[in-house]
Design a protein around this motif. Structure first.
Motif, PDB file in Angstrom:
ATOM      1  N   GLU A  44      28.050 -22.523  29.032  1.00 49.27           N
ATOM      2  CA  GLU A  44      27.370 -23.821  29.150  1.00 49.27           C
ATOM      3  C   GLU A  44      27.463 -24.615  27.848  1.00 49.27           C
ATOM      4  O   GLU A  44      27.639 -25.841  27.879  1.00 49.27           O
ATOM      5  N   PRO A  83      25.391 -37.274  36.811  1.00 43.16           N
ATOM      6  CA  PRO A  83      26.420 -36.746  35.902  1.00 43.16           C
ATOM      7  C   PRO A  83      26.944 -37.771  34.898  1.00 43.16           C
ATOM      8  O   PRO A  83      27.454 -37.387  33.842  1.00 43.16           O
ATOM      9  N   GLN A  90      23.177 -31.154  29.495  1.00 39.45           N
ATOM     10  CA  GLN A  90      24.130 -30.041  29.452  1.00 39.45           C
ATOM     11  C   GLN A  90      23.818 -29.094  28.297  1.00 39.45           C
ATOM     12  O   GLN A  90      23.841 -27.867  28.461  1.00 39.45           O
ATOM     13  N   ASN A 112      16.716 -24.978  35.984  1.00 39.64           N
ATOM     14  CA  ASN A 112      16.945 -25.583  37.305  1.00 39.64           C
ATOM     15  C   ASN A 112      16.835 -27.101  37.242  1.00 39.64           C
ATOM     16  O   ASN A 112      17.624 -27.815  37.872  1.00 39.64           O
ATOM     17  N   ARG A 156      19.907 -28.634  35.497  1.00 43.28           N
ATOM     18  CA  ARG A 156      21.073 -28.563  36.376  1.00 43.28           C
ATOM     19  C   ARG A 156      20.979 -29.596  37.503  1.00 43.28           C
ATOM     20  O   ARG A 156      21.983 -30.221  37.867  1.00 43.28           O
ATOM     21  N   ASN A 157      19.796 -29.774  38.055  1.00 41.73           N
ATOM     22  CA  ASN A 157      19.618 -30.791  39.094  1.00 41.73           C
ATOM     23  C   ASN A 157      19.898 -32.186  38.547  1.00 41.73           C
ATOM     24  O   ASN A 157      20.497 -33.027  39.231  1.00 41.73           O
ATOM     25  N   LEU A 184      21.993 -32.967  36.220  1.00 39.37           N
ATOM     26  CA  LEU A 184      23.445 -33.130  36.084  1.00 39.37           C
ATOM     27  C   LEU A 184      24.117 -33.335  37.448  1.00 39.37           C
ATOM     28  O   LEU A 184      25.136 -34.021  37.539  1.00 39.37           O
ATOM     29  N   VAL A 185      23.537 -32.747  38.481  1.00 36.04           N
ATOM     30  CA  VAL A 185      24.090 -32.933  39.825  1.00 36.04           C
ATOM     31  C   VAL A 185      23.912 -34.383  40.284  1.00 36.04           C
ATOM     32  O   VAL A 185      24.845 -34.997  40.816  1.00 36.04           O
ATOM     33  N   TYR A 186      22.742 -34.931  40.063  1.00 37.68           N
ATOM     34  CA  TYR A 186      22.430 -36.266  40.572  1.00 37.68           C
ATOM     35  C   TYR A 186      22.790 -37.390  39.609  1.00 37.68           C
ATOM     36  O   TYR A 186      23.017 -38.522  40.037  1.00 37.68           O
TER      37      TYR A 186
END
Length: 250
Positions: free
Chosen positions: A124, A88, A97, A78, A81-82, A84-86
């Motif tokens: 992934e 990238p 990644q 989690n 992934r967070n 990479l969201v904020y």
């Protein structure tokens, strides 16, 4: 008490100093202590900070992963992934990644169980190469993908063995052929060839069996499996010659 003292000390330091202290804890494998420091510093970092903030968030993710255990791998997944969201476009997005794939891979079940997480991990790991083609993690991702393929191949092989033991020849043959087609670099391919050849002989498909077993005799002519393959074909021919002779004599 130690943690409380550490937190009290951290409150007197700047977020950058707390981060530096946490990195020293990480280097000494004190991941819980490092994470506690980082989580304390996080609210004190301005949201618009694009330097320290991503470093702290990525370090928190790394601390979860390095602590190990299914729950921690889930938390790490989690957190990566967070990130990479904020962030990238961050310079370390390729690391995040790759670690998304690793966090899934560490949760993969044994080959005799459901392999849905293995498929997700492959997806992934592939993103590492497609999104960050110049990343040093590309080669590592490729190796992990092959490990995932080996797990999937082993899963199919276990199912094939199940059918073979119960003389479900056609179902076993289909599974073994799937392995040869979809996972050509499977580390146990030679054993699959032996089992497939055995099933083909059991169903009277001698010509195809010779083609399959011939791969063993060609690649490792003096190996144990090659000798076994020759013996299987000889036994089959001898038994059928005997059966033919008996039918003629009647």
């Amino acid at each position: 008490g130690g943690c409380a003292s550490l937190q009290k000390k951290a409150a007197t330091l700047s977020p950058q100093q707390v981060y530096d202290l946490a990195m020293k804890k990480m280097a000494r494998r004190r991941y819980y202590a490092a994470r506690s420091l980082l989580q304390q510093a996080l609210p004190r970092i301005p949201p618009e900070d694009r330097t320290l903030l991503p470093k702290v968030q990525l370090a928190i993710a790394d601390s979860f992963f390095k602590t190990r255990g299914l729950l921690n791998y889930g938390e790490a997944l989690n957190a990566y992934r967070n990130f990479l969201v904020y962030f990238p476009d961050n310079a370390r997005a390729d690391h995040a990644q790759f670690m998304v794939g690793m966090s899934l891979f560490q949760q993969v079940l044994s080959p005799d169980r459901d392999q849905s997480l293995t498929l997700k991990a492959i997806d992934e790991f592939r993103k590492v190469e497609t999104t960050y083609p110049d990343s040093p993690y590309v080669e590592q991702a490729r190796k992990k993908i092959q490990e995932c393929y080996d797990l999937l191949a082993e899963h199919d092989r276990i199912i094939g063995k199940f059918y073979q033991r119960r003389k479900g020849w056609r179902a076993a043959i289909d599974r073994y052929k799937t392995i040869l087609k979809d996972y050509p670099r499977y580390s146990e391919t030679n054993d699959v060839l032996i089992d497939l050849g055995s099933c083909l002989l059991a169903t009277g498909q001698r010509t195809e069996a010779e083609q399959i077993l011939g791969r063993l005799m060609h690649d490792e002519p003096h190996g144990d499996l090659a000798r076994r393959a020759k013996r299987m074909l000889s036994d089959y021919d001898r038994e059928h010659a005997k059966a033919w002779a008996e039918s003629v004599s009647r």
